[in-house]
Structures are given as C-alpha cells and as structure tokens.
Motif scaffolding. Sequence first.
Motif, PDB file in Angstrom:
ATOM      1  N   MET A   1      49.966  49.513  45.236  1.00 16.77           N
ATOM      2  CA  MET A   1      49.508  48.527  44.538  1.00 16.77           C
ATOM      3  C   MET A   1      48.913  47.218  45.672  1.00 16.77           C
ATOM      4  O   MET A   1      49.691  47.258  46.705  1.00 16.77           O
ATOM      5  CB  MET A   1      50.703  47.598  43.823  1.00 16.77           C
ATOM      6  N   ARG A   2      48.026  46.832  45.219  1.00 18.59           N
ATOM      7  CA  ARG A   2      47.215  45.725  46.007  1.00 18.59           C
ATOM      8  C   ARG A   2      48.153  44.418  45.973  1.00 18.59           C
ATOM      9  O   ARG A   2      48.715  44.149  44.879  1.00 18.59           O
ATOM     10  CB  ARG A   2      46.027  45.270  45.409  1.00 18.59           C
ATOM     11  N   ARG A   3      48.374  43.808  47.078  1.00 16.55           N
ATOM     12  CA  ARG A   3      49.274  42.481  47.296  1.00 16.55           C
ATOM     13  C   ARG A   3      48.512  41.373  46.564  1.00 16.55           C
ATOM     14  O   ARG A   3      47.477  41.217  46.676  1.00 16.55           O
ATOM     15  CB  ARG A   3      49.447  42.235  48.790  1.00 16.55           C
ATOM     16  N   VAL A   4      49.167  40.963  45.967  1.00 15.74           N
ATOM     17  CA  VAL A   4      48.544  39.537  45.071  1.00 15.74           C
ATOM     18  C   VAL A   4      48.365  38.322  45.937  1.00 15.74           C
ATOM     19  O   VAL A   4      49.425  38.120  47.048  1.00 15.74           O
ATOM     20  CB  VAL A   4      49.703  39.070  44.163  1.00 15.74           C
ATOM     21  N   THR A   5      47.402  37.769  45.967  1.00 15.09           N
ATOM     22  CA  THR A   5      46.676  36.636  47.245  1.00 15.09           C
ATOM     23  C   THR A   5      46.910  35.229  46.297  1.00 15.09           C
ATOM     24  O   THR A   5      47.043  35.397  45.147  1.00 15.09           O
ATOM     25  CB  THR A   5      45.521  37.181  47.677  1.00 15.09           C
ATOM     26  N   ALA A   6      46.665  34.444  47.234  1.00 12.65           N
ATOM     27  CA  ALA A   6      46.583  33.030  46.868  1.00 12.65           C
ATOM     28  C   ALA A   6      45.423  32.727  46.132  1.00 12.65           C
ATOM     29  O   ALA A   6      45.206  32.160  44.884  1.00 12.65           O
ATOM     30  CB  ALA A   6      46.522  32.118  47.945  1.00 12.65           C
ATOM     31  N   GLY A   7      44.353  33.519  46.326  1.00 15.27           N
ATOM     32  CA  GLY A   7      42.913  33.448  45.500  1.00 15.27           C
ATOM     33  C   GLY A   7      43.449  34.047  43.907  1.00 15.27           C
ATOM     34  O   GLY A   7      42.643  33.566  43.077  1.00 15.27           O
ATOM     35  N   ASP A   8      44.202  35.164  43.921  1.00 12.33           N
ATOM     36  CA  ASP A   8      44.365  35.684  42.597  1.00 12.33           C
ATOM     37  C   ASP A   8      44.934  34.646  41.698  1.00 12.33           C
ATOM     38  O   ASP A   8      44.808  34.250  40.409  1.00 12.33           O
ATOM     39  CB  ASP A   8      45.367  36.975  42.638  1.00 12.33           C
ATOM     40  N   VAL A   9      46.088  33.847  42.407  1.00 12.53           N
ATOM     41  CA  VAL A   9      46.798  32.941  41.590  1.00 12.53           C
ATOM     42  C   VAL A   9      46.000  31.582  41.297  1.00 12.53           C
ATOM     43  O   VAL A   9      45.983  31.094  40.173  1.00 12.53           O
ATOM     44  CB  VAL A   9      48.044  32.261  42.533  1.00 12.53           C
ATOM     45  N   ALA A  10      44.937  31.231  42.202  1.00 12.82           N
ATOM     46  CA  ALA A  10      43.960  30.194  41.922  1.00 12.82           C
ATOM     47  C   ALA A  10      43.087  30.623  40.655  1.00 12.82           C
ATOM     48  O   ALA A  10      43.143  29.656  39.908  1.00 12.82           O
ATOM     49  CB  ALA A  10      43.258  29.816  43.159  1.00 12.82           C
ATOM     50  N   ARG A  11      42.623  31.700  40.528  1.00 13.68           N
ATOM     51  CA  ARG A  11      41.752  32.157  39.483  1.00 13.68           C
ATOM     52  C   ARG A  11      42.549  32.328  38.187  1.00 13.68           C
ATOM     53  O   ARG A  11      42.064  31.656  37.170  1.00 13.68           O
ATOM     54  CB  ARG A  11      41.164  33.480  39.812  1.00 13.68           C
TER      55      ARG A  11
END
Length: 334
Positions: A1-11
């Motif tokens: 699974m892909r690691r969740v990034t800060a960009g994902d959270v921001a969106r």
Amino acid sequence: MRRVTAGDVARAAGVSESAVSRTFTPGASASARTRERVLKAAEQLGYRPNFIARSLRARRTNLVGVLITDFENPWPQMALRHLVSALQARGFHALLFDVEDADSLAGIVPLVLQYQVDGLIVGAADVSAAIVETCSATGTPIVAFGRHGRRRLGISSVASDDAAAGAGVADLLFERGYRRFAYVAGEGGSLTWNSRGRGFARRAAALGLDPVQRHLSGETSYEAGGRAAARLLGRLPRPDAVFCQNDVLALGFLDGARDDFGLDVPADLAVVGFDDIPAAGHRPYRLTTVRQPVDEMMDATAELLARRLEEAAGQGEERLLPTCLVERATVRPG
C-alpha cells in the motif's frame, strides 16, 4: 500500500500542505477550525507525520547514537534503561549500537554518523583522538559515561569517583582486620579501571600494608573471576581480601574461593565488587560492593549532551559522582 502523504491529507481537508505541517508542528500557529479538519482527515486516511523528513529540514533529527559494549555485564543494561528515559525527557531518541571493543568502535562511528545523529553517547569503551576528530568534522558532540579523563580530548564525560571508591574499600577492609590485599581487573588500558585499582592500592600503601597483588584477567566475565581465584588463591601467601573491578568478576571469584578452595567467606577471605548489580544482593552471594549512582550518571550524561548541542562550540566537561559502599555478607561485620 502507498504511504499516505501530507499532500493527501491537505486535499482531503481542503487546506494547504503548509497548514498540515503547522498542525503537526508543536508551537506552530493553526486555527482551531483548520486543525480540526486536518486531524479528522489524517485519522480517516491513517496519516502519520514523517518525523525524520521534518527533522532533516530543521537540521536537527533529535536522534542520539548510543554506543555500548560489554552487554554481558548487567551494569550497562541498567545504565541504558536510565539513559533512554533521560534522553526522552529532553526530547531525544536513542539509536542503539552494540560495540564489541574499542577497536570496533572506530569502525562503527562513521556508520552511526550516516544516520544524521545530533550527538554520540559512548558507554564502557575508550574514545580515541581519531574518533573525536571524525565527529568534530561533522559538528557531532560526544559524551562518554563510565569513563573519565576524557576532557583532554575535548569531549564531556561522566563517571563515578573511582579513586575515592577504591580508597574507601581499602579503609573498610583494613578496619575489619584484613591485611593482604589483591585487586582483580578485567582490562588494563582503561583510565577508569586504573583509577579504581590505583585508589585502592595507594590507600593500602598509606595504611602501611604490603603492595597490593594485581591480577589482570583480560575480560570481565564470571569465568574470568573463577580463573583469577585459581591463580591468586593457589599460591602462598594468599590474599585475605580481594577487590574486583566489577560484580561479575567478584561473583566468579567468590564461587571459586568457596567451591575450589573451601574458604570461609568472610572469615578466611573478604570479597568486594563494584556496581551493585541485582545478583550481588541475591543469595547465596550477598556481596559487599560499591554502588554507582546510575540514575544520576545517566541524567548528567543526557544533560551534558543537550548543553553541548545548545552551545555548539562548548568545552568538554568532566563530572565525577560519589559512590556508596554497600555492606553485605562477604566482609566481616564491624
């Protein structure tokens, strides 16, 4: 699974990445509404901040390389438990490395520095001038514990006042009627061990006794203590009081004296150790020993490292802490 990034959270939260960063940065400003949206999105996505990446951007990882040898001896294990707590209380995290001896220490230090540690703590191994030079080139301060005499290298150190402790053991043995002293050491090159035995021998000489017999076992194991007993007790005149560099050696010596030579301890022979490891107080040993202030030593070690990091170019500092003589059953009662 892909690691969740800060960009994902921001969106997901409908905010900027900088808002996510401020939410997870202690002391940074973020409105209550933004913070609530970011935390809710982070929880739904299973996001965890990348501590290492954030630390590298700030040029401080809060990682401390802890290099310790002689893990067969319980005392380094006792020290490590207190050290980790002292570091965590100051916002640092320990990165532990097992070091076989002083020679392997020189090879491990460059590896440790690759982890971008803020500083090094070295326990129970001598730090050479070459190691100090390597760390100085990267601006990495060093604090040594369980060793003293390191200030001349420009590093800080914390240790027990071994010379005073050795003199105190000599005074105790003399007071209890013992007159033929011996000292058993595991290694000969360390300033700490030399200081411990030197304080013992000098005090014995001041009391008018014959020179202390010295036995260098080459290691600090239980088996080495038994071999030291065979060597020292197998020839005449036998010592009637033996001070060992640490408790592990003392326990091996004590068993050798009782089992192989049939000596009565403490009537025929006194045995004194150093460290006050848990086994020293167990039956059938009840070993008289010198207790090191391990919690104070580790707190001072963490404090000195934090100070060196704050001052950047601070001078090395040496701290010697007082010990406590713990009387049990291997020395005649007063």
